[in-house]
Enzyme design. Structure first.
Site, PDB file in Angstrom:
ATOM      1  N   ASP A 106      37.626  42.502  40.129  1.00  0.00           N
ATOM      2  CA  ASP A 106      37.493  43.972  40.044  1.00  0.00           C
ATOM      3  C   ASP A 106      37.994  44.189  38.663  1.00  0.00           C
ATOM      4  OD1 ASP A 106      40.250  43.242  40.149  1.00  0.00           O
ATOM      5  OD2 ASP A 106      40.999  45.112  41.196  1.00  0.00           O
TER       6      ASP A 106
ATOM      7  N   SER B 134      40.466  42.144  44.699  1.00  0.00           N
ATOM      8  CA  SER B 134      40.890  41.621  43.452  1.00  0.00           C
ATOM      9  C   SER B 134      40.374  40.364  43.334  1.00  0.00           C
ATOM     10  CB  SER B 134      42.307  41.685  43.322  1.00  0.00           C
ATOM     11  OG  SER B 134      42.625  41.452  41.882  1.00  0.00           O
TER      12      SER B 134
END
Length: 448
Positions: A240, A99
């Site tokens: 992401d 992420s």
């Protein structure tokens, strides 16, 4: 208690257990054992960090060794994997991503066949197989791996399809910052194909620069570009693609609370809103007050988009999110999606004929400050007597006109200290006081 899974999958430093090729091979095999019971097909996507290729190969090998098939989509946003898992009727989707973390970290997230996060029970079943000897199926039963070449195009069309037919972004100049991450080949096309003039930054991933200079966690570059280009809006996504931070025409950074306020109020004004909004313990008290004034229900979940989703389903509501930029629009998709959330804000701007800052005129936030303290080992701050006392002291000084929150990060070895109050001076002083108290506890644990 699960050994490997945290609040957002499995995450850590590359090369350190469990983020190693050996573990990923076994994880793929364990996941194959669990999911092949329903359907033999498992989707794998990743962000742009260099270690993703290594872990993709390891997971693929483990899955096919268990007798399940693999579909590879390459670098794609996390919410795209949720969508593609549903549309390809796969039994599960796997995202290789850490992420918003730097490239030195990586992790694994799982999606169910319905495009939501997998249950605790499924995670426990995967962990059960992780402890079993790895046995390869008979050769004729080994799974097959195929690459999906049109995954990006499918997701782009899906995103565009969430925007009303006949509504155009023409006349808007937008800066799109992709954080050199998974949206680099997707997000600019979505907004430009809907008619906007798009200037893209953070679209040259090299495997090492994801989240490094730009994106939702570092919006300063975007802010400078918005002002320099006199743009109408800046859109910052994280590595992401499941987080969204905005920058308005004046260069002011707008977070997830602002985004929730805009979307909820626009839905209310257009007669499309029902239920309420789910925020988190980190959501600004000013947002809660603003919703109460407009008759919009508000409920707080624990920090993490997983818990936001759980509370939305519990209440039967469709809109929730976090200040960090995870925005869940359950009437459209099953998970946090930065591109989808940005389109909802743009729809509000166009249909109401207002700039971003004008849509936020009714939201007055309390001063809020957050600091992170890195620790060698996570602990629960509220269980420490010294910190219980410090929290009580801070709350007494706030006198009911603010909030104090100390919590351990679910994804990094950090203790997060947050204070919210009526004035900046008090907030700053209390944050510094609590940070020193946390550091003292951390030091005592090292000395012990």
């Amino acid at each position: 208690m699960r050994k490997y899974f945290g609040t957002d999958g499995i995450r850590g430093k590359v090369g350190t257990t469990p983020i190693t090729p050996e573990f990923m091979l076994k994880l793929g095999w364990a996941a194959g054992q669990v999911f092949k019971e329903h359907d033999k097909k498992i989707l794998i996507g990743k962000d742009t960090r260099i270690s993703g290729y290594m872990f993709e190969s390891a997971l693929e090998s483990g899955i096919v060794a268990a007798g399940a098939d693999v579909r590879l989509v390459g670098p794609m946003p996390t919410p795209a994997i949720a969508y593609l898992t549903r549309t390809f009727r796969a039994s599960a989707g796997i995202v290789i991503s850490a992420s918003h973390n730097p490239y030195t970290d990586n992790g694994i997230k799982f999606f169910s066949a319905e495009g939501g996060k997998i249950s605790d029970e499924i995670e426990e079943r995967i962990e059960y197989f992780l402890e079993q000897p790895m046995e390869v199926v008979e050769s004729s039963m080994i799974g097959r791996a195929k690459r999906i070449d049109d995954a990006a195009g499918r997701y782009i069309e899906y995103c565009k399809g969430t925007f009303p037919i006949g509504l155009q972004l023409s006349g808007l100049k937008i800066i799109v910052d992709c954080a050199d991450g998974a949206t680099y080949h997707v997000a600019p096309r979505v907004f430009s194909e809907l008619g906007a003039e798009v200037i893209s930054i953070g679209i040259n991933p090299d495997g090492l620069n994801i989240n490094e200079f730009s994106g939702a966690t570092k919006p300063e570059l975007l802010r400078k570009n918005v002002l320099a280009e006199e743009a109408d809006l800046g859109i910052a996504l994280d590595g992401d693609g499941d987080r969204l931070i905005l920058v308005d025409r004046h260069g002011v950074v707008r977070d997830g609370d602002d985004i929730l306020y805009i979307i909820a109020n626009h839905l209310m004004r257009t007669g499309r809103f029902s239920g309420g909004v789910v925020g988190t313990l980190m959501s600004n008290f000013g947002l809660e007050l603003a919703f109460s004034e407009t008759g919009i229900g508000f409920s707080r979940a624990a920090v993490g988009d997983r818990y936001v989703n759980e509370k939305l389903m519990q209440h039967g509501w469709v809109l929730g999110g976090e200040p960090s930029g995870h925005i869940v629009c359950r009437s459209i998709t099953t998970t946090g999606d930065g591109i989808i959330a940005a389109l909802q804000v743009l729809r509000a701007m166009i249909e109401e004929g207002k700039a971003l800052d004008e849509l936020l005129a009714g939201l007055v936030k309390f001063p809020q400050k957050l600091k992170n303290i890195r620790v060698a080992k996570r602990f629960v701050p509220n269980e420490e007597p010294a910190l219980q006392k410090a929290i009580a002291v801070a709350n007494e000084r706030l006198n009911g006109l603010g909030r104090v929150l100390l919590r351990a990060s679910g994804t990094e070895p950090l203790i997060r200290v947050m204070v919210e109050g009526r004035d900046d001076k008090t907030v700053d002083e209390l944050v510094e006081y609590l940070v020193e108290e946390v550091k003292a506890v951390v030091a005592s644990k090292v000395d012990a």
